[in-house]
Design a protein around this motif. Sequence first.
Motif, PDB file in Angstrom:
ATOM      1  N   UNK A  33       7.006  11.167  23.227  1.00  8.72           N
ATOM      2  CA  UNK A  33       8.421  11.452  23.091  1.00  8.72           C
ATOM      3  C   UNK A  33       8.721  11.636  21.607  1.00  8.72           C
ATOM      4  N   UNK A  34       9.372  12.706  21.292  1.00 10.51           N
ATOM      5  CA  UNK A  34       9.864  12.900  19.933  1.00 10.51           C
ATOM      6  C   UNK A  34      11.381  12.964  19.985  1.00 10.51           C
ATOM      7  N   UNK A  35      12.001  12.411  18.987  1.00  6.89           N
ATOM      8  CA  UNK A  35      13.459  12.387  19.027  1.00  6.89           C
ATOM      9  C   UNK A  35      14.060  12.050  17.686  1.00  6.89           C
ATOM     10  N   UNK A  36      15.328  11.721  17.738  1.00  8.83           N
ATOM     11  CA  UNK A  36      16.086  11.457  16.519  1.00  8.83           C
ATOM     12  C   UNK A  36      16.950  10.206  16.680  1.00  8.83           C
ATOM     13  N   UNK A  37      17.021   9.459  15.611  1.00  8.28           N
ATOM     14  CA  UNK A  37      18.049   8.445  15.491  1.00  8.28           C
ATOM     15  C   UNK A  37      18.697   8.637  14.129  1.00  8.28           C
ATOM     16  N   UNK A  38      19.836   8.022  13.930  1.00  5.43           N
ATOM     17  CA  UNK A  38      20.543   8.174  12.662  1.00  5.43           C
ATOM     18  C   UNK A  38      21.033   6.829  12.165  1.00  5.43           C
ATOM     19  N   UNK A  39      21.303   6.786  10.894  1.00  8.75           N
ATOM     20  CA  UNK A  39      21.814   5.564  10.287  1.00  8.75           C
ATOM     21  C   UNK A  39      22.754   5.911   9.158  1.00  8.75           C
ATOM     22  N   UNK A  40      23.979   5.429   9.266  1.00  6.04           N
ATOM     23  CA  UNK A  40      24.976   5.594   8.216  1.00  6.04           C
ATOM     24  C   UNK A  40      24.955   4.351   7.340  1.00  6.04           C
ATOM     25  N   UNK A  41      25.398   4.463   6.097  1.00  2.39           N
ATOM     26  CA  UNK A  41      25.392   3.314   5.194  1.00  2.39           C
ATOM     27  C   UNK A  41      26.150   2.132   5.784  1.00  2.39           C
ATOM     28  N   UNK A  42      25.521   0.975   5.769  1.00  7.23           N
ATOM     29  CA  UNK A  42      26.165  -0.231   6.255  1.00  7.23           C
ATOM     30  C   UNK A  42      26.208  -0.368   7.765  1.00  7.23           C
ATOM     31  N   UNK A  43      25.596   0.579   8.467  1.00 11.00           N
ATOM     32  CA  UNK A  43      25.625   0.535   9.942  1.00 11.00           C
ATOM     33  C   UNK A  43      24.208   0.428  10.484  1.00 11.00           C
ATOM     34  N   UNK A  44      24.127   0.018  11.735  1.00  7.65           N
ATOM     35  CA  UNK A  44      22.836  -0.078  12.402  1.00  7.65           C
ATOM     36  C   UNK A  44      22.336   1.308  12.806  1.00  7.65           C
ATOM     37  N   UNK A  45      21.055   1.373  13.080  1.00 10.64           N
ATOM     38  CA  UNK A  45      20.504   2.619  13.595  1.00 10.64           C
ATOM     39  C   UNK A  45      21.167   2.958  14.928  1.00 10.64           C
ATOM     40  N   UNK A  46      21.378   4.251  15.141  1.00 12.42           N
ATOM     41  CA  UNK A  46      21.978   4.730  16.381  1.00 12.42           C
ATOM     42  C   UNK A  46      21.106   5.847  16.943  1.00 12.42           C
ATOM     43  N   UNK A  47      20.681   5.685  18.170  1.00 12.22           N
ATOM     44  CA  UNK A  47      19.882   6.726  18.792  1.00 12.22           C
ATOM     45  C   UNK A  47      20.704   7.977  19.020  1.00 12.22           C
ATOM     46  N   UNK A  48      20.030   9.134  18.968  1.00 11.55           N
ATOM     47  CA  UNK A  48      20.715  10.411  19.136  1.00 11.55           C
ATOM     48  C   UNK A  48      20.172  11.155  20.353  1.00 11.55           C
ATOM     49  N   UNK A  49      18.898  11.524  20.310  1.00 14.22           N
ATOM     50  CA  UNK A  49      18.321  12.309  21.398  1.00 14.22           C
ATOM     51  C   UNK A  49      16.811  12.193  21.363  1.00 14.22           C
ATOM     52  N   UNK A  50      16.196  12.444  22.522  1.00 14.29           N
ATOM     53  CA  UNK A  50      14.748  12.445  22.614  1.00 14.29           C
ATOM     54  C   UNK A  50      14.286  13.460  23.634  1.00 14.29           C
TER      55      UNK A  50
END
Length: 127
Positions: A33-50
Amino acid sequence: QVQLVESGGGSVQAGGSLRLSCTASRYTDSRNCMGWFRQAPGKEREGVAGIYTGTGSTRYADSVKGRFTISRDNAKNTVYLQMNSLKAEDTAMYYCAAHSSCSIIVDYPGVLNRDYWGQGTQVTVSS
């Protein structure tokens, strides 16, 4: 070790579009599985898509459904994330990840250790 290289980030106004790319040094059965997660400053990682590279089956976070589309080109070992109707809250560093489970990448990205993702690409959406 699978190495992942992201590209395609940048700055865009709200409502605009960007396409991210992630190229893997190789595909493996253990990280199909390949995918993406994101992280904004001061926030936890958030999954996006896979996406499962073999079947093409996809998984999306609710926050991006209907706006983002993940796809793959197996001949190039590359996964794409087409992001449309971007919002200010999409602003973050976007990381490409490879794992055996899309559920891990999208629903539990916080458990991924450093070996599972690339260097990231910044996406900034201005309102």
